[in-house]
Design a protein around this motif. Structure first.
Motif: not given
Length: 149
Positions: A69, A71, A76, A79, A92, A95, A99, A112, A122
């Protein structure tokens, strides 16, 4: 034990292969073959290296790279989880990692774009639809947002 680390230049071929497998084995259920091949060509190793230079890119590693992933602030990108590792919580985990970084940087939400294929993922993470867009290069794309606490 799965660990998350920053992308390293030598990860580019593995990440490109991982993305190609995801697109061909998973996203191909929702998109035509010519679009899948265009997306695969877009994510070749040189492009992966270029993207990693433009934003923070992370990989989940456990006996090899299993997911990625990236950023840019609270946005985002890219992924992907190895199809053989789906259901293990890697998406998960990644993310949650980005986050947390965004929240620590002072952002109050994440945004995203999601493929048809990833849309439900999501939603399960608490993202809500903002709008739908369509591009020639990537087809139908959902734009989603999640508040950070």
């Amino acid at each position: 034990m799965t660990t998350i680390r920053l992308f390293q230049d030598e990860d580019a071929p593995t990440v490109a292969e991982l993305i190609g497998r995801c697109l061909r084995e998973v996203n191909s259920r929702d998109y035509p073959a010519e679009l899948i091949e265009r997306m695969c060509a877009h994510f070749d190793p040189p492009r992966i290296r270029e993207l990693a230079g433009q934003r923070e890119m992370f990989v989940a590693v456990d006996d090899g790279v299993l997911a990625t992933v990236s950023r840019d602030g609270n946005k985002v990108y890219t992924m992907f989880v190895d199809p053989a590792a789906h259901g293990r919580g890697l998406g998960r985990l990644l993310m949650g990692h980005i986050e947390g970084l965004a929240a620590a940087d002072g952002f109050d939400h994440m945004e995203t774009g999601a493929s048809i294929t990833g849309h439900g993922f999501y939603h399960r993470l608490g993202y809500a639809d903002v709008r739908v867009s369509e591009t020639e290069d990537f087809g139908l794309n959902y734009i989603l947002r999640k508040a950070l606490r």
